[in-house]
Design a protein around this motif. Structure first.
Motif, PDB file in Angstrom:
ATOM      1  N   SER A 183      92.066 -29.050  93.649  1.00 18.67           N
ATOM      2  CA  SER A 183      91.570 -30.238  92.956  1.00 18.67           C
ATOM      3  C   SER A 183      91.347 -29.975  91.467  1.00 18.67           C
ATOM      4  CB  SER A 183      90.265 -30.716  93.593  1.00 18.67           C
ATOM      5  OG  SER A 183      89.217 -29.812  93.318  1.00 18.67           O
ATOM      6  N   LYS A 184      91.403 -31.041  90.688  1.00 21.12           N
ATOM      7  CA  LYS A 184      91.150 -30.936  89.247  1.00 21.12           C
ATOM      8  C   LYS A 184      89.712 -30.503  88.982  1.00 21.12           C
ATOM      9  CE  LYS A 184      94.621 -34.251  87.780  1.00 21.12           C
ATOM     10  NZ  LYS A 184      94.873 -35.546  87.132  1.00 21.12           N
ATOM     11  N   ALA A 185      88.789 -31.003  89.788  1.00 21.08           N
ATOM     12  CA  ALA A 185      87.375 -30.651  89.605  1.00 21.08           C
ATOM     13  C   ALA A 185      87.153 -29.150  89.829  1.00 21.08           C
ATOM     14  CB  ALA A 185      86.496 -31.465  90.557  1.00 21.08           C
ATOM     15  N   PHE A 186      87.806 -28.599  90.857  1.00 23.99           N
ATOM     16  CA  PHE A 186      87.677 -27.158  91.114  1.00 23.99           C
ATOM     17  C   PHE A 186      88.284 -26.371  89.959  1.00 23.99           C
ATOM     18  CE2 PHE A 186      89.204 -23.094  92.799  1.00 23.99           C
ATOM     19  CZ  PHE A 186      88.021 -22.590  93.332  1.00 23.99           C
ATOM     20  N   ARG A 187      89.448 -26.789  89.489  1.00 29.68           N
ATOM     21  CA  ARG A 187      90.102 -26.093  88.374  1.00 29.68           C
ATOM     22  C   ARG A 187      89.216 -26.140  87.127  1.00 29.68           C
ATOM     23  NH1 ARG A 187      94.967 -23.362  86.961  1.00 29.68           N
ATOM     24  NH2 ARG A 187      94.441 -22.687  84.878  1.00 29.68           N
ATOM     25  N   ALA A 188      88.581 -27.291  86.874  1.00 25.60           N
ATOM     26  CA  ALA A 188      87.684 -27.401  85.714  1.00 25.60           C
ATOM     27  C   ALA A 188      86.498 -26.452  85.870  1.00 25.60           C
ATOM     28  CB  ALA A 188      87.208 -28.841  85.550  1.00 25.60           C
ATOM     29  N   LEU A 189      85.971 -26.353  87.079  1.00 29.87           N
ATOM     30  CA  LEU A 189      84.856 -25.445  87.354  1.00 29.87           C
ATOM     31  C   LEU A 189      85.274 -23.993  87.131  1.00 29.87           C
ATOM     32  CD1 LEU A 189      81.987 -24.954  88.454  1.00 29.87           C
ATOM     33  CD2 LEU A 189      82.966 -25.066  90.747  1.00 29.87           C
ATOM     34  N   VAL A 216      80.894 -19.730  90.198  1.00 32.29           N
ATOM     35  CA  VAL A 216      81.656 -20.791  90.858  1.00 32.29           C
ATOM     36  C   VAL A 216      80.963 -21.206  92.154  1.00 32.29           C
ATOM     37  CG1 VAL A 216      83.824 -21.290  92.067  1.00 32.29           C
ATOM     38  CG2 VAL A 216      83.876 -20.256  89.797  1.00 32.29           C
ATOM     39  N   HIS A 217      80.536 -20.238  92.963  1.00 30.44           N
ATOM     40  CA  HIS A 217      79.873 -20.569  94.226  1.00 30.44           C
ATOM     41  C   HIS A 217      78.553 -21.300  93.995  1.00 30.44           C
ATOM     42  CE1 HIS A 217      82.807 -18.264  96.481  1.00 30.44           C
ATOM     43  NE2 HIS A 217      82.256 -18.737  97.577  1.00 30.44           N
ATOM     44  N   LEU A 218      77.784 -20.885  93.008  1.00 33.61           N
ATOM     45  CA  LEU A 218      76.523 -21.568  92.724  1.00 33.61           C
ATOM     46  C   LEU A 218      76.757 -23.007  92.275  1.00 33.61           C
ATOM     47  CD1 LEU A 218      74.445 -18.780  90.957  1.00 33.61           C
ATOM     48  CD2 LEU A 218      73.989 -19.841  93.175  1.00 33.61           C
ATOM     49  N   ASN A 219      77.763 -23.213  91.447  1.00 30.80           N
ATOM     50  CA  ASN A 219      78.067 -24.575  91.005  1.00 30.80           C
ATOM     51  C   ASN A 219      78.628 -25.427  92.138  1.00 30.80           C
ATOM     52  OD1 ASN A 219      77.379 -25.010  88.139  1.00 30.80           O
ATOM     53  ND2 ASN A 219      78.625 -23.170  87.877  1.00 30.80           N
ATOM     54  N   LEU A 220      79.436 -24.834  93.001  1.00 30.83           N
ATOM     55  CA  LEU A 220      79.937 -25.571  94.165  1.00 30.83           C
ATOM     56  C   LEU A 220      78.802 -25.951  95.107  1.00 30.83           C
ATOM     57  CD1 LEU A 220      83.238 -23.715  95.091  1.00 30.83           C
ATOM     58  CD2 LEU A 220      83.017 -26.065  94.300  1.00 30.83           C
ATOM     59  N   VAL A 256      92.049 -17.307  88.266  1.00 36.64           N
ATOM     60  CA  VAL A 256      92.164 -18.593  88.967  1.00 36.64           C
ATOM     61  C   VAL A 256      92.662 -18.375  90.393  1.00 36.64           C
ATOM     62  CG1 VAL A 256      93.435 -20.780  89.020  1.00 36.64           C
ATOM     63  CG2 VAL A 256      92.473 -19.957  86.868  1.00 36.64           C
ATOM     64  N   LYS A 257      93.637 -17.501  90.559  1.00 42.00           N
ATOM     65  CA  LYS A 257      94.175 -17.243  91.895  1.00 42.00           C
ATOM     66  C   LYS A 257      93.106 -16.614  92.797  1.00 42.00           C
ATOM     67  CE  LYS A 257      97.964 -15.189  94.397  1.00 42.00           C
ATOM     68  NZ  LYS A 257      99.261 -14.546  94.336  1.00 42.00           N
ATOM     69  N   ILE A 258      92.365 -15.659  92.279  1.00 41.91           N
ATOM     70  CA  ILE A 258      91.308 -15.013  93.065  1.00 41.91           C
ATOM     71  C   ILE A 258      90.225 -16.022  93.435  1.00 41.91           C
ATOM     72  CG2 ILE A 258      89.428 -13.316  92.951  1.00 41.91           C
ATOM     73  CD1 ILE A 258      91.411 -11.513  91.378  1.00 41.91           C
ATOM     74  N   MET A 259      89.860 -16.906  92.512  1.00 40.58           N
ATOM     75  CA  MET A 259      88.853 -17.931  92.823  1.00 40.58           C
ATOM     76  C   MET A 259      89.370 -18.855  93.927  1.00 40.58           C
ATOM     77  SD  MET A 259      86.176 -17.312  91.140  1.00 40.58           S
ATOM     78  CE  MET A 259      86.430 -15.604  90.743  1.00 40.58           C
ATOM     79  N   GLY A 260      90.633 -19.214  93.877  1.00 46.20           N
ATOM     80  CA  GLY A 260      91.218 -20.060  94.916  1.00 46.20           C
ATOM     81  C   GLY A 260      91.189 -19.392  96.278  1.00 46.20           C
ATOM     82  N   ASP A 311     103.437 -23.497  86.989  1.00 53.57           N
ATOM     83  CA  ASP A 311     102.963 -22.267  86.368  1.00 53.57           C
ATOM     84  C   ASP A 311     101.451 -22.246  86.223  1.00 53.57           C
ATOM     85  OD1 ASP A 311     105.542 -21.488  86.135  1.00 53.57           O
ATOM     86  OD2 ASP A 311     105.739 -21.988  83.996  1.00 53.57           O
ATOM     87  N   ASN A 312     100.848 -23.400  86.070  1.00 55.32           N
ATOM     88  CA  ASN A 312      99.421 -23.469  85.820  1.00 55.32           C
ATOM     89  C   ASN A 312      98.616 -23.632  87.097  1.00 55.32           C
ATOM     90  OD1 ASN A 312      97.267 -23.487  84.036  1.00 55.32           O
ATOM     91  ND2 ASN A 312      97.216 -25.725  83.924  1.00 55.32           N
ATOM     92  N   ASP A 313      99.262 -23.607  88.232  1.00 58.10           N
ATOM     93  CA  ASP A 313      98.555 -23.905  89.465  1.00 58.10           C
ATOM     94  C   ASP A 313      98.613 -22.742  90.424  1.00 58.10           C
ATOM     95  OD1 ASP A 313      98.675 -26.654  91.826  1.00 58.10           O
ATOM     96  OD2 ASP A 313      97.024 -25.441  91.123  1.00 58.10           O
ATOM     97  N   SER A 314      98.159 -21.591  89.960  1.00 56.39           N
ATOM     98  CA  SER A 314      98.242 -20.394  90.787  1.00 56.39           C
ATOM     99  C   SER A 314      97.308 -20.429  91.977  1.00 56.39           C
ATOM    100  CB  SER A 314      97.966 -19.157  89.934  1.00 56.39           C
ATOM    101  OG  SER A 314      96.714 -19.271  89.302  1.00 56.39           O
TER     102      SER A 314
END
Length: 197
Positions: free
Chosen positions: A27-33, A61-65, A103-107, A11-14
Motif C-alpha cells: 500500500s501507498k500508506a505503508f510505503r510512506a511510513l 515502523v511497527h510502533l507506527n503501524l 524497503v524490501k526488509i520492511m516488507g 523498480d520502486n516497489d521492492s
C-alpha cells in the motif's frame, strides 16, 4: 528515472517482490511510513543505514503501524532475525544497506501483520460471541443474569489470552521460516546486475 517511471517498471516497489508482500506492505500508506522511517534512520543523509539503524527503523515502523493495527503490530521480529536479513542484504559487506534493501526488509518483516489483524478481528467479532452464546445455551444459564455475563466475559478473556496468542504464534512460526529463507537465499539483485553486464 522519475518515480512515475519507477513505479510503472516496478523498480520502486521492492516490497512486492517475493512472497513477503501483501496488500498492507504494497500500500501507498505503508510505503510512506517506511520512507519516513528510513529518513529518520538515515540522519546523516548518506543514503545508507547500518544494522542498528535498520532495527531502529523496524521498531519505528511497527510502533507506527500499531496506531492503526492495534496489538497485531506490536510484535516485531527479533533483533537476531533483523540482523540475519541485514547480512543477507549487505552483499558487499560494507556494513550498510541502501533504501531499496531497507524497503524490501520492511516488507518482509511486516507481512505477517495482516494475518495477525485478521485473526484478531475474526476472534473478536465472530468467534467469541458465537462460542459464548453456545456455552451459555448449553449450560442453560438464565438470560440477562450475572452468570450469563460472567460466562461471556470468561470466555472472551480465555480467547484473548489463549486462542489469539496461539494463532499469532502460528503466524510467527510461518513468518520466521519465510524470513530465514530470505536471509539465507542469495541476493537476486546481484544476479540481475550480472545479466546486465
Amino acid at each position: 528515472m522519475s518515480s512515475d517511471t519507477q513505479q510503472k517498471t516496478g523498480d520502486n516497489d521492492s516490497s512486492q517482490s517475493g512472497s513477503g508482500g501483501n496488500f498492507l506492505t504494497r500500500s501507498k500508506a505503508f510505503r510512506a511510513l517506511v520512507d519516513k522511517a528510513y529518513a529518520v534512520c538515515d540522519s546523516d543523509k548518506a543514503g545508507k543505514i547500518t544494522k542498528t539503524e535498520l532495527y531502529a527503523g523496524l521498531l519505528l515502523v511497527h510502533l507506527n503501524l500499531a496506531k492503526y493495527a492495534g496489538p497485531a503490530a506490536c510484535y516485531p521480529p527479533t533483533r537476531k532475525v533483523c540482523d540475519q536479513l541485514f547480512e543477507a542484504a549487505d552483499a558487499d559487506r560494507s556494513g550498510t544497506i541502501d533504501k531499496d534493501e531497507f524497503v524490501k526488509i520492511m516488507g518482509i518483516t511486516c507481512a505477517q501483520i495482516t494475518g495477525r489483524i485478521l485473526i484478531y478481528y475474526l476472534v473478536l467479532i465472530m468467534l467469541v460471541p458465537t462460542i459464548a452464546t453456545i456455552v451459555v445455551d448449553y449450560l442453560e444459564i438464565t438470560n440477562d443474569s450475572f452468570q450469563e455475563r460472567a460466562a461471556e466475559q470468561s470466555i472472551g478473556i480465555a480467547f484473548f489470552f489463549l486462542v489469539i496468542p496461539m494463532g499469532w504464534n502460528y503466524i510467527d512460526t510461518v513468518s520466521e521460516k519465510e524470513l530465514e529463507k530470505h536471509a539465507h537465499s542469495p541476493k537476486k539483485k546481484d544476479a540481475s546486475a550480472s545479466k546486465m553486464e
